[in-house]
Design a protein around this motif. Structure first.
Motif, short mmCIF file in Angstrom:
data_model
loop_
_atom_site.label_atom_id
_atom_site.label_comp_id
_atom_site.label_asym_id
_atom_site.label_seq_id
_atom_site.Cartn_x
_atom_site.Cartn_y
_atom_site.Cartn_z
N GLU A 297 0.39 -1.24 -0.55
CA GLU A 297 0.13 -0.21 -0.04
C GLU A 297 1.34 0.60 0.28
N GLN A 300 2.09 1.96 -3.46
CA GLN A 300 0.89 2.79 -4.15
C GLN A 300 1.10 4.11 -3.82
N ARG A 303 3.84 5.71 -4.89
CA ARG A 303 3.01 6.23 -7.35
C ARG A 303 2.55 6.95 -7.47
N SER A 304 1.31 6.72 -6.81
CA SER A 304 0.39 7.64 -6.91
C SER A 304 1.13 9.25 -7.08
#
Length: 553
Positions: A297, A300, A303-304
């Motif tokens: 998580e 992620q 990266r977002s």
């Protein structure tokens, strides 16, 4: 005169009096709060135009909402800020001699650049602000404030100080200048000036922006409970979702620093519920999830945020996370992106010397980092620079000199009161290499007490080092005052397990306590409802770590 002619003039050297050298192509310093730009823009919009023809109000709608928010010293949403920029650009095509609108446009460019991690806005901002100053050279406080904010965003803190102090000399009661000067003084290591500026600010104004700035100063002083109280008060008093998100983000950062990642995650989640575009809170989620062992998580989240806001510091954090789980190629890719982003920012006048020095010390050439950070120390001798230079010297093999700077970073006489696990670990590791086992045991232990998961790379090393040091000898307990060779020059350091001495009241004098709920903070009416609060985690416990797949798998 046509707009193009004024812009052509702006490319020539300025002929108006300036409080110091012109803004250089390469500015200096470290990191900066994105709130500064909104406060400066708000200060411009607070002042009514001197004539009906000058500085006409933005059109109703998004631009008007942005103007209203900024005039109150609050952050506008990014869509509304974009609308304000378009409105002023359109207005100036018909009114190219309106110095105030040029200043509004320049300050809006600065804020947009800060909040979107797009330094390409900074040359545009400089052009607009210099046009404003050329159009009205005398008494143009709006342009001076905008230029101070621009220099601060570029990390050129000495120039920011000169522009800001010139503005204060002309308009000493304009409160929106003081938060910028507080940030600037702190980055220059002038902590007495920070206290003076904060005292003036709290006498001139009250509200969320002032409480948020006070909370940041309290955090730097080591008054963590008072800092959290001020920040949550500020979030409760916020007048816009974006302003509330900024306050909640700072509360999240503080709780993460205290070793409470679950509570920090709750603050970051609430901030994103208030303003989904608040990139610092999404990166904060990545940091908190990393501390909780929720690695997939966390990756992620990073990266977002990098997909929309490619700040080099986020690439560094994600690269270190990848490195900690053995994804060397993915880490290298992030480090390459960091270098490219720093180069791009440098082309737009931003100096990321502090960040690049930290990166090179751990992941590149430590000797190059020392050279870079020595120059940074001359420009901005702050606690952050002292810590970074000391660590670079340690990585380069010069632990004796490294200890001098590590002590400076923890010296209360020079602002070293912040409760930072990273700074404490750096000092302890330098002392361990010098066989100063007692101080090393104390400072490494302090780092792990403050935040046992302060770094995916360094926290495991800190635990190994503390275990290797073992228990202190029965006849020489570690928790004693440092004297002689173990003390920073000019003082006897008290143990850093307690906060430094502080006055009886820390809340800004101009306002009483806000009605502050415990959790969650009530959002403005226009904000989305906050997420369900999470129970704070014990600092010494982490969730079971996840095993993510390699990037692209």
């Amino acid at each position: 005169m046509k707009t193009e002619e004024i812009e052509a003039e702006a490319q020539a050297p300025a002929t108006v009096p300036e409080p110091g050298r012109p803004l250089s192509p390469l500015a200096k310093g470290a990191l900066v709060s994105a709130v500064t730009g909104s406060l400066v823009l708000g200060g411009i919009l607070l002042v009514p135009p001197s004539s009906p023809e000058r500085g006409a109000a933005p059109a109703p709608g998004s631009a008007g909402r942005a103007a209203t928010a900024e005039a109150a010293g609050a952050e506008a949403s990014l869509p509304d800020l974009t609308a304000l920029i378009r409105d002023r650009e359109s207005y100036l095509r018909a009114h190219p001699r309106d110095d105030r609108s040029w200043a509004v446009l320049g300050a809006a460019y600065v804020e947009r650049g800060q909040r979107t991690a797009d330094s390409a806005y900074y040359p545009k901002a400089e052009r607009a602000l210099r046009i404003s100053l050329k159009t009205r050279p005398a008494g143009n406080v709006d342009a001076l404030n905008g230029l101070a904010a621009l220099a601060d965003a570029r990390h050129d803190y000495r120039t920011a100080k000169k522009w800001g102090e010139a503005s204060v000399k002309l308009a000493p009661k304009r409160w929106t200048t003081y938060p910028l000067l507080i940030e600037t003084y702190g980055r220059l290591g002038d902590y007495k000036a920070v206290d003076r500026a904060l005292g003036t600010l709290t006498k001139l104004h009250s509200g969320a922006a002032v409480m948020a700035r006070a909370g940041q100063v309290y955090r730097d002083r080591g008054w963590r409970d008072d800092a959290l109280a001020s920040l949550t008060d500020a979030a409760a008093l916020a007048s816009t979702p974006s302003e509330q998100a900024a306050c909640l983000h700072r509360a999240g950062e503080l709780t993460w620093e205290r070793g409470q990642p679950a509570q920090a995650l709750n603050y970051f989640t609430q901030a994103l519920a208030a303003d989904p575009d608040h990139d610092a809170s999404l990166a904060g989620k990545g940091r908190a999830l990393t501390s909780l062992g929720r690695t997939t998580e966390a990756i992620q989240a990073y990266r977002s945020v990098l997909a929309k806001y490619p700040r080099p510091e986020y690439s560094l954090e994600l690269g270190e996370l990848y490195e900690s789980i053995g994804f060397g190629d993915a880490a290298k890719a992030q480090y390459d992106l960091l270098r490219k982003r720093v180069d791009a920012d440098g082309a737009n006048g931003v100096d990321d010397s502090l960040l690049l020095g930290r990166f090179e010390a751990d992941h590149g050439d430590p000797r190059a980092a020392v050279t870079r950070l020595r120059a940074e120390w001359k420009r901005a001798p702050s606690v952050q620079t002292a810590d970074a230079l000391g660590w670079a010297l340690h990585k380069a093999g010069d632990d004796k000199e490294a200890l001098t700077y590590a002590k400076r970073a923890t010296d209360p006489e020079h602002g070293g009161t912040v409760r930072s696990a990273l700074i404490a670990y750096h000092r302890g590791e330098v002392e361990r290499k010098l066989a100063l086992d007692g101080p090393a045991r104390r400072h490494i232990g302090e780092a792990l007490r403050i935040n046992p998961a302060f770094s995916p790379l360094l926290s495991p090393l800190a635990k190994e080092a503390l275990a290797a040091l073992g228990d202190p000898p029965a006849d020489r307990p570690d928790k004693v005052r440092e004297t002689g060779a173990n003390a920073a020059p000019g003082h006897h350091a008290a143990p850093r397990d307690s906060a430094p001495e502080r006055p009886a009241s820390r809340r800004p004098a101009s306002q009483g306590p806000a009605a502050r709920p415990t959790t969650p903070v009530a959002p403005p009416k226009s904000a989305a409802p906050p997420a369900t609060p999470l129970a704070p985690a014990e600092p010494s416990h982490r969730e079971a770590p996840q095993t993510p797949k390699p990037p692209g798998a």
